[in-house]
Design a protein around this motif. Structure first.
Motif, PDB file in Angstrom:
ATOM      1  N   THR A 121       0.818  -1.208   0.000  1.00 29.92           N
ATOM      2  CA  THR A 121       0.000   0.000   0.000  1.00 29.92           C
ATOM      3  C   THR A 121       0.849   1.254   0.000  1.00 29.92           C
ATOM      4  N   LEU A 122       2.029   1.194   0.595  1.00 26.09           N
ATOM      5  CA  LEU A 122       2.902   2.363   0.705  1.00 26.09           C
ATOM      6  C   LEU A 122       3.871   2.487  -0.470  1.00 26.09           C
ATOM      7  N   THR A 123       3.617   1.745  -1.546  1.00 22.25           N
ATOM      8  CA  THR A 123       4.479   1.830  -2.725  1.00 22.25           C
ATOM      9  C   THR A 123       4.521   3.264  -3.256  1.00 22.25           C
ATOM     10  N   ASP A 124       5.731   3.735  -3.529  1.00 23.63           N
ATOM     11  CA  ASP A 124       5.932   5.079  -4.076  1.00 23.63           C
ATOM     12  C   ASP A 124       7.108   5.030  -5.049  1.00 23.63           C
ATOM     13  N   PRO A 125       6.845   4.927  -6.356  1.00 31.40           N
ATOM     14  CA  PRO A 125       7.934   4.837  -7.340  1.00 31.40           C
ATOM     15  C   PRO A 125       8.856   6.053  -7.345  1.00 31.40           C
ATOM     16  N   GLY A 126       8.399   7.154  -6.743  1.00 27.43           N
ATOM     17  CA  GLY A 126       9.219   8.351  -6.703  1.00 27.43           C
ATOM     18  C   GLY A 126      10.320   8.310  -5.657  1.00 27.43           C
ATOM     19  N   LYS A 127      10.328   7.286  -4.822  1.00 25.79           N
ATOM     20  CA  LYS A 127      11.364   7.140  -3.801  1.00 25.79           C
ATOM     21  C   LYS A 127      12.195   5.899  -4.095  1.00 25.79           C
ATOM     22  N   ILE A 128      13.388   5.858  -3.540  1.00 25.20           N
ATOM     23  CA  ILE A 128      14.219   4.673  -3.654  1.00 25.20           C
ATOM     24  C   ILE A 128      14.543   4.164  -2.261  1.00 25.20           C
ATOM     25  N   GLY A 129      14.999   2.918  -2.203  1.00 26.17           N
ATOM     26  CA  GLY A 129      15.297   2.323  -0.915  1.00 26.17           C
ATOM     27  C   GLY A 129      16.722   2.556  -0.478  1.00 26.17           C
ATOM     28  N   ASN A 130      16.924   2.490   0.808  1.00 28.02           N
ATOM     29  CA  ASN A 130      18.265   2.570   1.393  1.00 28.02           C
ATOM     30  C   ASN A 130      18.494   1.251   2.129  1.00 28.02           C
ATOM     31  N   TYR A 131      19.442   0.445   1.667  1.00 26.70           N
ATOM     32  CA  TYR A 131      19.676  -0.924   2.132  1.00 26.70           C
ATOM     33  C   TYR A 131      18.556  -1.863   1.667  1.00 26.70           C
ATOM     34  N   THR A 132      17.808  -1.458   0.644  1.00 21.26           N
ATOM     35  CA  THR A 132      16.728  -2.287   0.102  1.00 21.26           C
ATOM     36  C   THR A 132      16.382  -1.799  -1.294  1.00 21.26           C
ATOM     37  N   ASP A 133      15.734  -2.670  -2.084  1.00 21.13           N
ATOM     38  CA  ASP A 133      15.254  -2.242  -3.400  1.00 21.13           C
ATOM     39  C   ASP A 133      13.775  -1.872  -3.363  1.00 21.13           C
ATOM     40  N   GLU A 134      13.163  -1.851  -2.169  1.00 17.03           N
ATOM     41  CA  GLU A 134      11.769  -1.458  -2.027  1.00 17.03           C
ATOM     42  C   GLU A 134      11.623   0.050  -2.250  1.00 17.03           C
ATOM     43  N   THR A 135      10.541   0.442  -2.900  1.00 11.85           N
ATOM     44  CA  THR A 135      10.266   1.865  -3.149  1.00 11.85           C
ATOM     45  C   THR A 135       9.008   2.236  -2.383  1.00 11.85           C
ATOM     46  N   LEU A 136       9.186   2.807  -1.209  1.00 14.45           N
ATOM     47  CA  LEU A 136       8.077   3.050  -0.293  1.00 14.45           C
ATOM     48  C   LEU A 136       8.151   4.465   0.272  1.00 14.45           C
ATOM     49  N   SER A 137       7.016   4.954   0.736  1.00 12.52           N
ATOM     50  CA  SER A 137       6.961   6.240   1.435  1.00 12.52           C
ATOM     51  C   SER A 137       5.620   6.335   2.161  1.00 12.52           C
ATOM     52  N   PRO A 138       5.457   7.331   3.047  1.00 12.24           N
ATOM     53  CA  PRO A 138       4.175   7.502   3.746  1.00 12.24           C
ATOM     54  C   PRO A 138       3.157   8.305   2.942  1.00 12.24           C
ATOM     55  N   ALA A 139       3.389   8.527   1.663  1.00 10.05           N
ATOM     56  CA  ALA A 139       2.501   9.378   0.861  1.00 10.05           C
ATOM     57  C   ALA A 139       1.064   8.880   0.851  1.00 10.05           C
ATOM     58  N   ALA A 140       0.849   7.562   0.963  1.00  7.71           N
ATOM     59  CA  ALA A 140      -0.514   7.016   0.924  1.00  7.71           C
ATOM     60  C   ALA A 140      -1.309   7.337   2.178  1.00  7.71           C
ATOM     61  N   ILE A 141      -0.644   7.748   3.254  1.00  6.79           N
ATOM     62  CA  ILE A 141      -1.354   8.131   4.478  1.00  6.79           C
ATOM     63  C   ILE A 141      -1.942   9.517   4.243  1.00  6.79           C
ATOM     64  N   ARG A 142      -3.270   9.608   4.210  1.00  9.87           N
ATOM     65  CA  ARG A 142      -3.928  10.841   3.785  1.00  9.87           C
ATOM     66  C   ARG A 142      -3.964  11.923   4.846  1.00  9.87           C
ATOM     67  N   VAL A 143      -3.716  11.567   6.093  1.00  9.27           N
ATOM     68  CA  VAL A 143      -3.866  12.516   7.196  1.00  9.27           C
ATOM     69  C   VAL A 143      -2.585  12.549   8.024  1.00  9.27           C
ATOM     70  N   SER A 144      -2.563  13.422   9.022  1.00  4.31           N
ATOM     71  CA  SER A 144      -1.376  13.511   9.878  1.00  4.31           C
ATOM     72  C   SER A 144      -1.405  12.413  10.939  1.00  4.31           C
ATOM     73  N   THR A 145      -0.246  12.142  11.513  1.00  3.04           N
ATOM     74  CA  THR A 145      -0.094  11.118  12.546  1.00  3.04           C
ATOM     75  C   THR A 145       0.367  11.757  13.852  1.00  3.04           C
ATOM     76  N   LEU A 146       0.393  10.964  14.920  1.00  2.00           N
ATOM     77  CA  LEU A 146       0.920  11.463  16.190  1.00  2.00           C
ATOM     78  C   LEU A 146       2.351  11.953  16.036  1.00  2.00           C
ATOM     79  N   SER A 147       3.152  11.212  15.282  1.00  2.00           N
ATOM     80  CA  SER A 147       4.535  11.604  15.046  1.00  2.00           C
ATOM     81  C   SER A 147       4.608  12.952  14.336  1.00  2.00           C
ATOM     82  N   ASP A 148       3.755  13.148  13.329  1.00  2.00           N
ATOM     83  CA  ASP A 148       3.737  14.423  12.612  1.00  2.00           C
ATOM     84  C   ASP A 148       3.401  15.574  13.544  1.00  2.00           C
ATOM     85  N   GLU A 149       2.363  15.385  14.353  1.00  2.00           N
ATOM     86  CA  GLU A 149       1.922  16.464  15.241  1.00  2.00           C
ATOM     87  C   GLU A 149       2.976  16.786  16.293  1.00  2.00           C
ATOM     88  N   LEU A 150       3.684  15.767  16.773  1.00  2.00           N
ATOM     89  CA  LEU A 150       4.751  16.007  17.742  1.00  2.00           C
ATOM     90  C   LEU A 150       5.881  16.810  17.112  1.00  2.00           C
TER      91      LEU A 150
END
Length: 541
Positions: A121-150
């Motif tokens: 679900t978090l696939t994001d072709p615009g990002k690259i992996g670090n120590y991995t070939d997975e291309t992921l990001s939090p872009a699919a999360i539509r709202v803010s999180t506790l971490s964001d607000e902190l």
């Protein structure tokens, strides 16, 4: 006294004013100093955590792990997530205070009908992996999180890092604005991340280069922590067969299996402790957050169908890891701990036929074929069923539109036909969900843009054979009903009074409650009120 000096005369109103001021100042001095905001927030999520096991094993735990949090915190026995969520979906609800229909995350995987395969679900072709070939990001999360607000509350000075065995939970806990999010790569065993996060803390680099899991995986042996007679409630026949699980270097799935074992929790704790020490978390002029993911889910490599002994031992081992983590945070400033369980799927292993339990087999390939033939008979030639994935069927909307058919009627016909198949307990459409003909919680947990057309529930005890997606090596899963609730504990000894909250509590209320304790804004998708917890008199409410 000088000859011409006169005595000081103070009027009655002035005396009254002075008396009032003196009373106010003396009263203010007598007030207890208000406690400062916490300096370190430990945000802990445990997949598969269950209230009954916490109670059953309480005497096997030490005093500095689970028991410390239970005795000194707010214990919420049943946090309800609603049906259909995996760990990623549950973690998203916890950290956003919003349901999947709002936050955008219903699970770790989403089926892509255009490509006919499931993608993270978090696939994001615009990002690259670090120590991995997975291309992921939090872009699919539509709202803010506790971490964001902190992070926003701290003006960027607050640190927020996340560590977990799997990518989805680490990224969701770190949110959009986190400093870093790391997980264990399935192929190499390295701690991996995405270039969305700019920081690679030194403990990660050190572990990946100086003490990588790949060098140690062969030496890790998971065996019981206690004598088998010390595990409470263990049937007599299970007390004679201790387990021993290893992760051999020749096994291509060794890291995936390792990530579902109790041994992975130690790896997570080791790195978390290094973070606290090396980054001075909780010792700076800011409120920091460290999010940590653990697992207590049934071990996939267990030879016993219920994996009861492994599960009990995993709790005992995790209790020790929690004690280590909590001890490492003691030198920091005031610490708040949020510990929440997420419901995990039960083991899909079949029981031994000798018990003669009711059972049967449901073939997904056969179901797709029969449904397609039925729709051909009713609506004409065509490939009416395009895909099956994870208990749901996808219909060919292109043909439906071209033939100018009523899509809702066709979906309803398909569901009625599936209901007649052996092994099906229930079949319902996306229309049933959206129009309120099913559980309200199911509607909240459904993302319309990626939803399938028809859902099925297989009868518990039956084996679902996924030979549609895996025709060469069909996947067999024996269906068992499972709960959609798990316990949670909020521990803030300087701020809230220990208490217990029974009954079901909507998982969306956790984030607003934590926000209130931390004195930050709630995530922007959180619409539920905080829980009515009792605050310590020294803390501002």
């Amino acid at each position: 006294m000088q000859k011409n000096s006169k005595p000081l005369i103070i009027s009655a109103p002035a005396l009254a004013l002075i008396a009032t001021l003196l009373t106010a100042f003396s009263g203010r001095a007598a007030e207890p100093a208000r406690s400062q905001r916490p300096q370190l927030v430990l945000n802990i999520v445990i997949d598969g955590l269950r209230s009954d096991y916490l109670e059953l094993l309480s005497e096997c735990f030490g005093s500095d792990g689970f028991n410390k949090l239970i005795e000194g915190g707010v214990v919420i026995d049943n946090v309800s997530y609603g049906p259909g969520l995996d760990m990623a979906g549950a973690v998203a609800v916890l950290n956003t205070g919003a349901e999947p229909a709002v936050n955008g995350i219903a699970g770790s995987m989403t089926y892509n009908t255009a490509r006919h395969l499931a993608l993270p679900t978090l696939t994001d072709p615009g990002k690259i992996g670090n120590y991995t070939d997975e291309t992921l990001s939090p872009a699919a999360i539509r709202v803010s999180t506790l971490s964001d607000e902190l992070r926003i509350d701290g003006g960027g000075a607050a640190y927020s890092h996340a560590i977990a065995p799997n990518a989805a939970e680490a990224i969701i806990m770190a949110g959009h604005a986190g400093n870093s999010a790391f997980w264990i790569n399935d192929a190499t065993g390295n701690w991996a991340t995405t270039t969305h996060y700019r920081e690679v803390p030194s403990p990660v680099t050190s572990r990946n280069y100086r003490s990588p899991l790949s060098y140690r995986i062969d030496t890790i042996n998971w065996t019981p922590s206690l004598s088998l007679s010390d595990y409470p409630g263990l049937p007599a026949h299970k007390r004679y067969y201790p387990f021993s699980h290893t992760f051999t270097g020749t096994d291509p799935d060794k890291y995936r299996r390792f990530k579902t074992s109790a041994s992975v929790n130690r790896e997570v704790t080791d790195l978390a402790i290094d973070y606290i020490a090396s980054l001075n978390l909780g010792k700076r002029d800011a409120m920091d957050m460290l999010s940590v993911g653990y697992t207590l889910a049934p071990y996939v490599g267990a030879t016993d169908t219920d994996a009861r002994l492994e599960t009990m031992d995993a709790y005992v081992k995790l209790d020790r890891e929690l004690a280590r983590l909590l001890q490492s945070s003691e030198s920091a400033g005031a610490t708040v701990v949020i510990l929440a369980g997420t419901p995990s799927k039960p083991s899909g292993e079949a029981d031994d036929p000798k018990w003669h339990l009711s059972n049967g087999e449901f073939s997904t390939r056969k179901a797709v074929s029969l449904l397609n033939m039925y729709l051909i008979a009713r609506y004409g030639n065509g490939e009416w069923v395009t895909d099956y994935y994870d208990g749901a069927f996808y219909l060919n909307n292109e043909i439906i539109e071209r033939k100018n058919l009523d899509a809702e009627d066709l979906r309803s016909d398909a569901a009625k036909f599936l209901m007649k198949m052996s092994g099906i307990a229930n079949a319902y459409t996306i229309d049933d969900i959206l129009e309120g003909r099913t559980d309200d919680a199911l509607r909240r947990n459904t993302i319309v843009a990626t939803a399938p057309d028809v859902y099925i529930d297989v009868i518990p005890g039956w084996t679902l054979i996924d030979d549609y997606a895996h025709p060469e090596a069909p996947k067999h899963t024996t269906i068992r009903a499972s709960s959609a609730t798990a316990p949670a504990i909020i521990y803030a000894p300087a701020g809230i009074v220990p208490q217990r909250i029974g009954g079901e509590v909507d998982a969306r209320r956790i984030a607003p409650t934590v926000s209130r304790i931390l004195r930050i804004r709630s995530p922007n998708g959180a619409s539920q009120p905080p829980l009515p917890i009792v605050f310590n008199s020294k803390i501002s409410k």
